[in-house]
Design a protein around this motif. Structure first.
Motif, PDB file in Angstrom:
ATOM      1  N   UNK A 225       1.358  -9.412 -14.629  1.00  0.00           N
ATOM      2  CA  UNK A 225       1.042 -10.770 -15.090  1.00  0.00           C
ATOM      3  C   UNK A 225       1.285 -11.841 -14.036  1.00  0.00           C
ATOM      4  N   UNK A 226       1.600 -11.381 -12.826  1.00  0.00           N
ATOM      5  CA  UNK A 226       2.087 -12.341 -11.812  1.00  0.00           C
ATOM      6  C   UNK A 226       0.968 -13.144 -11.163  1.00  0.00           C
TER       7      UNK A 226
ATOM      8  N   UNK B  92       0.826  -1.206   0.000  1.00  0.00           N
ATOM      9  CA  UNK B  92       0.000   0.000   0.000  1.00  0.00           C
ATOM     10  C   UNK B  92       0.864   1.262   0.000  1.00  0.00           C
ATOM     11  N   UNK B  93       2.092   1.125   0.518  1.00  0.00           N
ATOM     12  CA  UNK B  93       2.937   2.318   0.670  1.00  0.00           C
ATOM     13  C   UNK B  93       4.232   2.251  -0.117  1.00  0.00           C
ATOM     14  N   UNK B  94       4.566   1.064  -0.634  1.00  0.00           N
ATOM     15  CA  UNK B  94       5.850   0.909  -1.325  1.00  0.00           C
ATOM     16  C   UNK B  94       5.651   0.165  -2.628  1.00  0.00           C
ATOM     17  N   UNK B  95       6.598   0.371  -3.551  1.00  0.00           N
ATOM     18  CA  UNK B  95       6.574  -0.422  -4.778  1.00  0.00           C
ATOM     19  C   UNK B  95       6.938  -1.866  -4.446  1.00  0.00           C
ATOM     20  N   UNK B  96       6.462  -2.808  -5.262  1.00  0.00           N
ATOM     21  CA  UNK B  96       6.796  -4.214  -4.956  1.00  0.00           C
ATOM     22  C   UNK B  96       8.273  -4.493  -5.203  1.00  0.00           C
TER      23      UNK B  96
ATOM     24  N   UNK C 214      -4.923  -3.697  -9.154  1.00  0.00           N
ATOM     25  CA  UNK C 214      -5.015  -2.586 -10.115  1.00  0.00           C
ATOM     26  C   UNK C 214      -3.675  -1.871 -10.283  1.00  0.00           C
ATOM     27  N   UNK C 215      -2.992  -1.638  -9.178  1.00  0.00           N
ATOM     28  CA  UNK C 215      -1.746  -0.868  -9.255  1.00  0.00           C
ATOM     29  C   UNK C 215      -0.626  -1.622  -9.939  1.00  0.00           C
TER      30      UNK C 215
ATOM     31  N   UNK D  29     -13.784  -8.687  -6.185  1.00  0.00           N
ATOM     32  CA  UNK D  29     -14.498  -9.195  -7.363  1.00  0.00           C
ATOM     33  C   UNK D  29     -14.599  -8.101  -8.431  1.00  0.00           C
ATOM     34  N   UNK D  30     -14.870  -6.889  -8.001  1.00  0.00           N
ATOM     35  CA  UNK D  30     -14.965  -5.774  -8.957  1.00  0.00           C
ATOM     36  C   UNK D  30     -13.608  -5.504  -9.602  1.00  0.00           C
ATOM     37  N   UNK D  31     -12.546  -5.613  -8.820  1.00  0.00           N
ATOM     38  CA  UNK D  31     -11.194  -5.363  -9.370  1.00  0.00           C
ATOM     39  C   UNK D  31     -10.803  -6.446 -10.371  1.00  0.00           C
TER      40      UNK D  31
END
Ligand code: SF4
Length: 505
Positions: free
Chosen positions: A368-369, A358-362, A407-408, A425-427
């Motif tokens: 595609x993961x 939520x606060x950092x890049x992976x 999404x991100x 489910x919506x995402x």
């Protein structure tokens, strides 16, 4: 000093974690005979059966979540309980070091994992004296997924689909039915419930958990409670929740009810939900040496009932092969009910990883993961690692984060168990992603689908919470939420709610 006490407790811990007791095996055999093998519940049960056999054969953890070790100890008057507590702690730490228990003791404020299963409040040990010249040690390992499904009702209470539950045995019946319905597949159904009528909020939960030390096939000595247990078992399976909440004929394998006095103003019904991986055993020890004189719940002289038939998990040929990283087109072609076999890279991530994202890049490229909700048991081997137990964890805990993560970062498949909610489910629909339900507790089965551990990130969160970089081969799972807005979990929940209303009427 009891020279053999440490070894006896260590044996108890290892056996409890790795070898399901005969009464639970028998109940699961009945469940297997009830569910047609071609159904989703039937397929899930065949994986569970294979997993139970694998765990016993290799002395590996049945489920990677080895839970909160809870000991119930009875000692002769005058026995040195201080020394016994120390040796129980030592045995728990040694079992953890050997990979038979996952490090599960976490500082509640900092989130730091002690790595040993030791810490304030862990393991749980209840001591009692008795007038016998022997020591009894019982152990239950109850994981977080089912622990989170425990419920406590302060009656009278208005229950959805059931109406008012009064301060009567009929009211208690409604509370139990509601607890099982509410758990759906999140606690790795088919489960068993221990129930306490009365007590206070604390003693109610303790007594409910104590009921899980009864064998599944015993008869309650109180005829009123025996009748209630039989009534619950006679009707609860009509709910149609089934194995892992996939829909099916068996939702519960046991219901054990106890009673405690209460205050006039209070009436609690406490329900302890345990999963199919119902791990509890016990030993009786020589009071002078601490050596094991006999086992409880199992007879070492009797052959263990093998769970899987010769074939084990059967492929039908209709499975969809998925090679990660996944494309949007591949994922959008999947529908609820499809059985998939995933191969390629997959990354684990559970509570700490999701909060981090939520606060950092992976730490890795997630486009595609495949993101696996899993807190594995991992052993260091030379410069590398080997996963020794790796079933899915309960996904609903990640519901506040999952939609944003998908999404991100472009995640295409989330593997977990128990399903997720409306936001996820919506995402899935918006981004073109899918939720794959693996079989909860099948830790040995899934560990064998992991061909390599390619790295690890965020190890500061501890072994279960780190992000492990895995390569998997033919990892079976069922599409239970697709990119078209369909959710098997929502359908089963709604269908079982209708049944609940009929049963409760
Ligand atoms: S079988 Fe499921 S609920 Fe039980 S301990 Fe394992 S993951 Fe948790």
């Amino acid at each position: 000093m009891l020279p053999q006490f440490f070894d006896s407790v260590l044996s108890l811990v290892v056996k409890t974690s790795t070898d399901l007791p005969p009464d639970v095996r028998a109940a699961m055999k009945v469940a297997m005979s009830e569910e047609p093998p071609s159904t989703q519940s039937g397929q899930a049960l065949s994986i569970i059966a294979e997993n139970i056999d694998l765990a016993a054969d290799c002395e590996g953890a049945i489920c990677q979540d080895t839970g909160m070790p809870t000991f119930e100890v009875k000692t002769p008057i005058g026995a040195n309980q201080v020394e016994m507590k120390k040796q129980i702690r030592d045995a728990v730490a040694e079992a953890t070091r050997r990979g038979k228990l996952r490090p599960n003791s976490v500082d509640s404020i900092t989130g730091e994992n002690s790595g040993t299963n030791l810490g304030p409040g862990t393991p749980i040990m209840h001591f009692e004296q008795w007038e016998r010249d022997e020591i009894e040690v019982k152990l239950i390992l109850k994981g977080g997924g089912c622990e989170n499904m425990n419920a406590q009702y302060s009656v009278p209470v208005e229950l959805p689909n059931l109406g008012r539950a009064d301060r009567t045995l009929e009211g208690v019946r409604k509370c139990i039915l509601h607890a099982v319905w509410n758990a759906q597949g999140k606690g790795c159904a088919p489960g068993a419930v221990g129930v306490c009528i009365g007590g206070d909020r604390t003693s109610g939960y303790v007594h409910a958990k104590e009921q899980l030390f009864r064998t599944l096939d015993d008869l309650n000595p109180d005829p009123r409670l025996a009748e209630l247990e039989a009534s619950i078992m006679g009707e609860v399976n009509k709910l149609g929740i089934g194995t892992m909440g996939f829909g099916g004929r068996v939702s519960l394998i046991g219901c054990k009810i106890g009673v405690q006095n209460r205050l006039p103003a209070s009436f609690f019904v406490s329900v302890a939900y345990d999963c199919w991986a119902f791990r509890r055993l016990g030993v009786v020890l020589d009071a002078k040496t601490g050596g094991i004189t006999r086992w409880l719940y199992r007879d070492p002289a009797s052959p263990v009932l093998a769970m899987a038939d010769q074939a084990g998990f059967q492929r039908t040929g209709r499975e969809v092969v998925l090679q990660s990283p996944l494309s949007e087109e591949q994922v959008r072609s999947l529908n609820v009910g499809d059985v998939v076999l995933v191969s390629g890279p997959a990354y684990t991530g559970r509570d700490a990883v999701h909060a981090y994202l939520m606060k950092h890049d992976p730490p890795v490229d997630l486009r595609g993961a495949v993101l696996y909700h899993c807190g594995p048991v991992v052993a260091k081997e030379g410069d590398g690692w080997r996963v020794t137990a790796a079933g899915p964890t309960t996904s609903i805990r990640e519901e506040p984060y999952q939609a944003d993560v998908i999404k991100r970062y472009g995640v295409r498949a989330v593997i977990g168990k128990g399903g997720m909610g409306a936001k996820t489910l919506a995402a899935l629909k918006e981004s073109g992603a899918v939720y794959l339900n693996a079989i909860g507790g099948a830790a040995q089965f899934y560990a064998r689908t992991i061909t390599s551990v390619d790295g690890v990130s965020l190890m500061e969160f501890g072994t279960p919470e780190a992000m492990w970089h895995l390569t998997v081969k033919d990892f079976p799972a069922i599409v239970t939420m697709d990119s078209h807005g369909n959710s098997l979990h929502r359908d089963v929940e709604q269908g079982s709610a209708r049944e609940l209303a009929i049963i409760g009427a």
